[in-house]
Every structure is written in C-alpha cells, then in structure tokens.
Design an enzyme around this catalytic site. Structure first.
Site, PDB file in Angstrom:
ATOM      1  N   MET A  30      14.961  45.567  49.498  1.00 39.79           N
ATOM      2  CA  MET A  30      14.570  44.959  50.781  1.00 39.79           C
ATOM      3  C   MET A  30      13.803  45.967  51.626  1.00 39.79           C
ATOM      4  O   MET A  30      13.647  45.782  52.835  1.00 39.79           O
ATOM      5  CB  MET A  30      15.800  44.451  51.524  1.00 39.79           C
ATOM      6  N   GLY A  31      13.349  47.056  50.983  1.00 37.75           N
ATOM      7  CA  GLY A  31      12.547  48.039  51.711  1.00 37.75           C
ATOM      8  C   GLY A  31      13.380  48.985  52.543  1.00 37.75           C
ATOM      9  O   GLY A  31      14.590  49.107  52.327  1.00 37.75           O
ATOM     10  N   HIS A  37      16.932  54.409  46.528  1.00 39.38           N
ATOM     11  CA  HIS A  37      15.960  53.536  45.856  1.00 39.38           C
ATOM     12  C   HIS A  37      15.120  54.350  44.864  1.00 39.38           C
ATOM     13  O   HIS A  37      14.801  53.886  43.773  1.00 39.38           O
ATOM     14  CB  HIS A  37      15.026  52.879  46.877  1.00 39.38           C
ATOM     15  N   GLN A  61      19.834  35.603  52.124  1.00 42.09           N
ATOM     16  CA  GLN A  61      21.082  36.318  51.885  1.00 42.09           C
ATOM     17  C   GLN A  61      21.710  36.864  53.169  1.00 42.09           C
ATOM     18  O   GLN A  61      22.708  37.567  53.113  1.00 42.09           O
ATOM     19  CB  GLN A  61      20.883  37.430  50.856  1.00 42.09           C
ATOM     20  N   MET A 184      23.932  56.438  50.569  1.00 36.93           N
ATOM     21  CA  MET A 184      22.674  56.123  51.256  1.00 36.93           C
ATOM     22  C   MET A 184      22.519  54.615  51.395  1.00 36.93           C
ATOM     23  O   MET A 184      22.870  53.870  50.484  1.00 36.93           O
ATOM     24  CB  MET A 184      21.501  56.694  50.476  1.00 36.93           C
ATOM     25  N   SER A 185      22.007  54.200  52.533  1.00 34.60           N
ATOM     26  CA  SER A 185      21.792  52.777  52.785  1.00 34.60           C
ATOM     27  C   SER A 185      20.706  52.630  53.839  1.00 34.60           C
ATOM     28  O   SER A 185      20.618  53.460  54.764  1.00 34.60           O
ATOM     29  CB  SER A 185      23.091  52.145  53.310  1.00 34.60           C
ATOM     30  N   ARG A 187      20.794  50.644  56.083  1.00 35.79           N
ATOM     31  CA  ARG A 187      21.481  50.348  57.346  1.00 35.79           C
ATOM     32  C   ARG A 187      22.031  51.602  58.023  1.00 35.79           C
ATOM     33  O   ARG A 187      22.472  51.523  59.173  1.00 35.79           O
ATOM     34  CB  ARG A 187      22.604  49.328  57.119  1.00 35.79           C
TER      35      ARG A 187
HETATM   36  P1  AMP Z   1      18.562  47.120  49.183  1.00 32.43           P
HETATM   37  O1  AMP Z   1      17.158  47.487  49.528  1.00 32.43           O
HETATM   38  O2  AMP Z   1      19.593  47.736  50.072  1.00 32.43           O
HETATM   39  O3  AMP Z   1      18.733  45.642  48.966  1.00 32.43           O
HETATM   40  O4  AMP Z   1      18.825  47.793  47.765  1.00 32.43           O
HETATM   41  C1  AMP Z   1      17.970  47.596  46.695  1.00 32.43           C
HETATM   42  C2  AMP Z   1      18.606  48.183  45.456  1.00 32.43           C
HETATM   43  O5  AMP Z   1      18.842  49.570  45.668  1.00 32.43           O
HETATM   44  C3  AMP Z   1      19.965  47.550  45.121  1.00 32.43           C
HETATM   45  O6  AMP Z   1      20.100  47.444  43.721  1.00 32.43           O
HETATM   46  C4  AMP Z   1      20.939  48.553  45.685  1.00 32.43           C
HETATM   47  O7  AMP Z   1      22.188  48.543  45.046  1.00 32.43           O
HETATM   48  C5  AMP Z   1      20.200  49.840  45.413  1.00 32.43           C
HETATM   49  N1  AMP Z   1      20.683  50.899  46.297  1.00 32.43           N
HETATM   50  C6  AMP Z   1      20.755  50.877  47.654  1.00 32.43           C
HETATM   51  N2  AMP Z   1      21.317  52.005  48.098  1.00 32.43           N
HETATM   52  C7  AMP Z   1      21.612  52.751  47.007  1.00 32.43           C
HETATM   53  C8  AMP Z   1      22.226  54.021  46.801  1.00 32.43           C
HETATM   54  N3  AMP Z   1      22.662  54.759  47.818  1.00 32.43           N
HETATM   55  N4  AMP Z   1      22.370  54.467  45.529  1.00 32.43           N
HETATM   56  C9  AMP Z   1      21.949  53.716  44.485  1.00 32.43           C
HETATM   57  N5  AMP Z   1      21.370  52.518  44.610  1.00 32.43           N
HETATM   58  C10 AMP Z   1      21.208  52.037  45.849  1.00 32.43           C
END
Ligand code: AMP
Length: 285
Positions: A30-31, A37, A61, A184-185, A187
C-alpha cells in the site's frame, strides 16, 4: 523502472516477460515504502527475473472508522526508493480503475478470517483477498512475496490460492525490524516519540515468549501471559488481543506442540495507532 497505471499495460508487460522466458516476482504493497518492503524486493531478486511492486491503498480493506483517508501516500519517494533497490515496475492503478462503479464481486475466505484481526476488522480480509486476486490477475506473477508481520494475511492468502487453484507461489518474508526491535510499518509514522518507546514492549514480550518456549515452556497461556505482562506495563498502550493459535487453522492452542502463531494487536492511546506483531513457535508460516 517503469511506472504503470493501466491494467492492460501491466498485463501486456507480464505477457511479454513470460514470452521472453522471464519469471515475474511480485510484491503487493500500500506504499509508504520502508526497509521492510525492500526486504521483500530482495527476496524477489533471489527467485525471479523481473520485479513488480504494486502501490495501491485498497479502500475495501479499511473499515469506516479506520485510517484510509490519512494513510500516507508519498508516491514520488516510494518510486525513488523502489528504483534504487532494483524494482522494474511500479504498478499503481487508480481506485476508479480497480473498482469501477459497476464492480460487484468479492473474494472471501471463511472461518480463519473471523479470529485475531478479523474480530475487530469485519470485512478486512475479504477486502484483502479481493484486491490480491485482482492484482494477481493484472500482474500474472510466478511468485508473490508477503511479510510475516501480517501473519494472518499470509495464512488467508495462502488458503485462497490453494482453494481457488491460483498458480502463484506464495513466499513468506521474515518481519523486518528497526534495530531496537520495533516491527517496521508504514503506520509507525503516526506514533508519538513516547508511543515509539512504549511500543518496544511488543517485541520484548514476544522475545520473552520465544526464549521461554526454547527453555521448554509449552503452555500457551503461560507464553501469552509473558507478552501480556510486557505490553500491559505500558500505560499508553491498550492490548486489543494476544493469542496463541495453530498456524494451520488459527484455532486457539492450549499447548505448543505444533507450529503456533503468537500474535497480538495493540492500540496506542494518543495517536490511536493500531500496531500488530507476532512470532511463530515450533515452525514457520
Ligand atoms: P503494506 O504496504 O503494509 O500493506 O505491506 C505490504 C507487504 O509488506 C505485506 O506483505 C506486509 O506483510 C509486508 N511488510 C510490511 N511491513 C513489513 C516488515 N516490517 N517486515 C516484512 N514485511 C513487511
């Protein structure tokens, strides 16, 4: 690196790659890209020839009271970061292209979507499955890489792929963490400095449980309690859930004698950020 917004162009790109005998690796996101990522992109580089990353903040979602509108969308930065890490294509379609007014379909997986995050986010996993299947049909990847951080998402996507005979290999990447252990996130940018520190208790609790399990503790309640204790020691965090469940069924486990997902969700008091994290005991996802 090519930035593709058209679904037809994306399909054509993958068709051409396949005709040239190249394997397409895919990372749906989702960028607001970060090093987590990029670690997925690195895995793609070890198992595919061309690497497609999608950036799409999927409205389906998010619940009505969730952060869809304020979700960060730094598209230019994201493209630079992805390019610098060897991404070949950013696929970033508009919501109107993905969900035209005529759109009526939904992909939903039963039972395993009702527990853990599914309890407080009704409809979330149907939104995830719908977009993931649509993206798979646009990108036609040979393999797709998902992060363990969203463990329930991986388990649900794997079930969908198996149930619906989707010809895509799902690869799970380990959770990428800050040096201090925080998962890492995208958010994390919402967190106040104090919340960032308090949030370290999540990984601390999970590490305590992993250590106790290695030392022979197999009672799920005892392991769950170790995580609960750590998180509860932080007054600015509210624990939404901490559960030990079998990785296959997502049913509550009493003892860890099969691969068990220890997963939690936490909300922060001030910025109202929802954080998730997990570890797997006795196996992998
Ligand atoms: P998102 O952009 O948050 O929807 O995440 C996109 C993809 O990156 C998903 O498969 C997440 O599980 C993965 N992802 C997000 N944060 C992490 C992280 N800290 N470590 C590994 N994968 C991640």
């Amino acid at each position: 690196m090519e930035i593709i917004t058209s679904i037809a162009r994306m399909q054509e790109y993958s068709k051409e790659a396949h005709m040239r005998g190249l394997r397409v690796g895919f990372i749906p996101t989702m960028g607001a890209l970060h090093a987590g990522h990029m670690s997925l992109l690195e895995i793609s580089q070890s198992c595919a020839d061309v690497h497609v990353m999608s950036i799409f903040v999927n409205p389906k979602q998010f619940g009505p009271s969730e952060d869809f509108n304020k979700y960060p969308r730094p598209l230019d930065n994201d493209c630079e970061l992805a390019k610098a890490h060897g991404c070949d294509v950013i696929f970033s379609p508009s919501p109107a292209k993905m969900y035209p007014d005529s759109f009526l379909s939904e992909v939903s997986v039963g039972k395993i979507t009702n527990s853990l995050c599914g309890k407080s986010r009704p409809g979330h996993f149907a939104g995830v499955c719908t977009i993931v299947l649509k993206l798979f049909n646009c990108v036609a990847p040979d393999s797709a890489i998902f992060g363990q951080k969203d463990a329930q998402q991986v388990i649900v996507v794997k079930r969908m792929v198996e149930d619906l005979n989707v010809d895509v290999k799902i690869i799970v990447a380990p959770t990428h963490r800050e040096v201090n252990g925080l998962a890492m996130s995208s958010r994390n940018v919402y967190l106040t400095p104090a919340e960032k520190i308090a949030a370290l208790s999540i990984n601390k609790g999970l590490l305590k449980a992993q250590y106790a399990f290695k030392e022979g503790v197999i009672s799920s309640e005892s392991l769950v309690e170790l995580v609960r204790e750590e998180i509860s020691s932080q007054s600015i965090l509210t624990l939404e859930y901490i559960e030990a469940v079998a990785t296959g069924t997502l049913q509550k486990s009493l003892q860890v004698n099969e691969p068990t997902l220890l997963a939690c969700a936490v909300r922060t008091l001030q910025s109202k950020t929802r954080l998730i994290d997990n570890c797997v005991l006795g196996g992998n996802l």
